[in-house]
Scaffold this motif. Structure first.
Motif, short mmCIF file in Angstrom:
data_model
loop_
_atom_site.label_atom_id
_atom_site.label_comp_id
_atom_site.label_asym_id
_atom_site.label_seq_id
_atom_site.Cartn_x
_atom_site.Cartn_y
_atom_site.Cartn_z
N THR A 1 20.66 61.07 10.68
CA THR A 1 19.71 60.02 10.33
C THR A 1 20.04 58.74 11.09
OG1 THR A 1 20.97 59.35 8.38
CG2 THR A 1 19.21 60.97 8.05
N PHE A 2 18.98 58.01 11.44
CA PHE A 2 19.14 56.74 12.15
C PHE A 2 18.02 55.80 11.72
CE2 PHE A 2 16.42 59.35 14.83
CZ PHE A 2 15.43 58.48 15.23
N THR A 3 18.19 54.53 12.03
CA THR A 3 17.19 53.54 11.63
C THR A 3 16.50 52.93 12.85
OG1 THR A 3 18.80 51.75 11.58
CG2 THR A 3 18.42 52.92 9.52
N LEU A 4 15.25 52.60 12.63
CA LEU A 4 14.44 51.76 13.52
C LEU A 4 13.78 50.76 12.59
CD1 LEU A 4 12.54 54.22 15.91
CD2 LEU A 4 14.52 52.83 16.45
N GLY A 5 14.24 49.54 12.62
CA GLY A 5 13.71 48.57 11.66
C GLY A 5 14.05 49.01 10.25
N ASN A 6 13.02 49.08 9.39
CA ASN A 6 13.24 49.47 7.99
C ASN A 6 13.10 50.96 7.74
OD1 ASN A 6 13.64 46.79 7.19
ND2 ASN A 6 11.45 46.45 7.00
N GLU A 7 12.63 51.71 8.75
CA GLU A 7 12.42 53.14 8.57
C GLU A 7 13.68 53.93 8.89
OE1 GLU A 7 9.82 51.73 10.81
OE2 GLU A 7 8.72 51.21 9.00
N VAL A 8 13.86 55.02 8.13
CA VAL A 8 14.97 55.93 8.37
C VAL A 8 14.38 57.24 8.90
CG1 VAL A 8 16.92 57.18 7.39
CG2 VAL A 8 16.34 54.89 6.54
N TYR A 9 14.87 57.66 10.05
CA TYR A 9 14.40 58.88 10.70
C TYR A 9 15.52 59.91 10.68
CZ TYR A 9 10.57 56.05 12.54
OH TYR A 9 9.47 55.24 12.66
N GLY A 10 15.14 61.15 10.86
CA GLY A 10 16.12 62.22 10.97
C GLY A 10 15.81 63.10 12.18
N ILE B 1 17.65 55.68 22.39
CA ILE B 1 18.21 54.41 21.94
C ILE B 1 17.61 54.08 20.58
CG2 ILE B 1 18.46 51.94 22.43
CD1 ILE B 1 18.02 52.68 25.42
N VAL B 2 18.49 53.90 19.58
CA VAL B 2 18.05 53.61 18.21
C VAL B 2 18.80 52.38 17.69
CG1 VAL B 2 17.51 56.04 17.76
CG2 VAL B 2 19.77 55.16 17.15
N ASP B 3 18.26 51.75 16.65
CA ASP B 3 18.88 50.53 16.10
C ASP B 3 20.29 50.81 15.57
OD1 ASP B 3 16.48 49.34 16.70
OD2 ASP B 3 15.89 48.96 14.63
N SER B 4 20.43 51.90 14.82
CA SER B 4 21.75 52.28 14.33
C SER B 4 21.70 53.72 13.83
CB SER B 4 22.22 51.36 13.19
OG SER B 4 21.41 51.51 12.05
N VAL B 5 22.86 54.37 13.85
CA VAL B 5 22.99 55.73 13.33
C VAL B 5 23.53 55.62 11.92
CG1 VAL B 5 24.27 57.89 13.56
CG2 VAL B 5 23.25 56.83 15.57
N SER B 6 22.99 56.40 10.99
CA SER B 6 23.40 56.31 9.60
C SER B 6 24.42 57.38 9.24
CB SER B 6 22.19 56.41 8.67
OG SER B 6 21.25 55.41 9.00
N GLU B 7 23.95 58.64 9.07
CA GLU B 7 24.82 59.71 8.63
C GLU B 7 24.18 61.06 8.91
OE1 GLU B 7 25.14 59.65 4.32
OE2 GLU B 7 23.07 59.00 4.15
N VAL B 8 24.96 62.11 8.70
CA VAL B 8 24.42 63.47 8.74
C VAL B 8 24.20 63.88 7.30
CG1 VAL B 8 24.86 65.87 9.35
CG2 VAL B 8 25.59 64.06 10.90
N ILE B 9 22.96 64.31 7.01
CA ILE B 9 22.63 64.71 5.64
C ILE B 9 22.07 66.13 5.64
CG2 ILE B 9 22.19 62.36 4.83
CD1 ILE B 9 19.16 63.04 5.03
#
Length: 162
Positions: free
Chosen positions: A22-31, A102-110
């Protein structure tokens, strides 16, 4: 006694099924399905290449391999954002080439169970072209990308020709 042959590729694919980076772009979380991801690196020097679409920022040299990089914000027609120390490049294999996203930030593996993954709503024919599904993770919603649709065949061919 009969020999048992284990198909390692099947085993590997099976352990990756239902797992998403999962990663973020602005307020959205993508996978992104983990099977597409080869590595995650911090933002680095990008060499611009003339006459490519705006969302293709250029190329990077990753341990001797030249990889085109796509700003996912620009690909999704979002406002550009200054890169910072949280900005990451997710290197994925799609359409038989490696591309950095290129993404805003990487979150985690879910892990998301199959029954918690639903098709995106049909709003119009363009609104969900990059979204493969919607994953429900607790009370959160993750937009699951279709890596193979981030580039069409013509774009992949142009990039591959770099």
């Amino acid at each position: 006694m009969q020999d048992i042959i284990i198909d390692e590729t099947f085993e590997e694919e099976d352990t990756q099924k239902g797992r998403f980076l999962t990663f973020t772009l602005g307020n959205e979380v993508y996978g992104i399905e983990i099977m597409f991801v080869t590595e995650i690196i911090g933002i680095q020097m990008i060499t611009e290449v003339p006459q490519l679409p705006d969302y293709i920022r250029g190329i990077i040299n990753l341990r001797g391999k030249i990889i085109p990089v796509m700003d996912v914000r620009l690909r999704f027609n979002k406002k550009p954002k200054e890169y910072n120390d949280r900005t990451c490049i997710i290197v994925v294999d799609m359409k038989e080439i490696s591309v950095g996203l290129i993404v805003d930030s990487v979150s985690e593996v879910i892990s998301i169970q199959e029954e918690d993954i639903i098709p995106p709503p049909e709003l119009n024919k363009y609104s969900n072209r990059y979204i493969k599904a919607i994953g429900k993770a607790g009370s959160d919603v993750k937009l699951i990308l279709d890596c193979n649709k981030l580039l069409n065949d013509e774009e992949a061919e142009t990039i591959y020709g770099l």
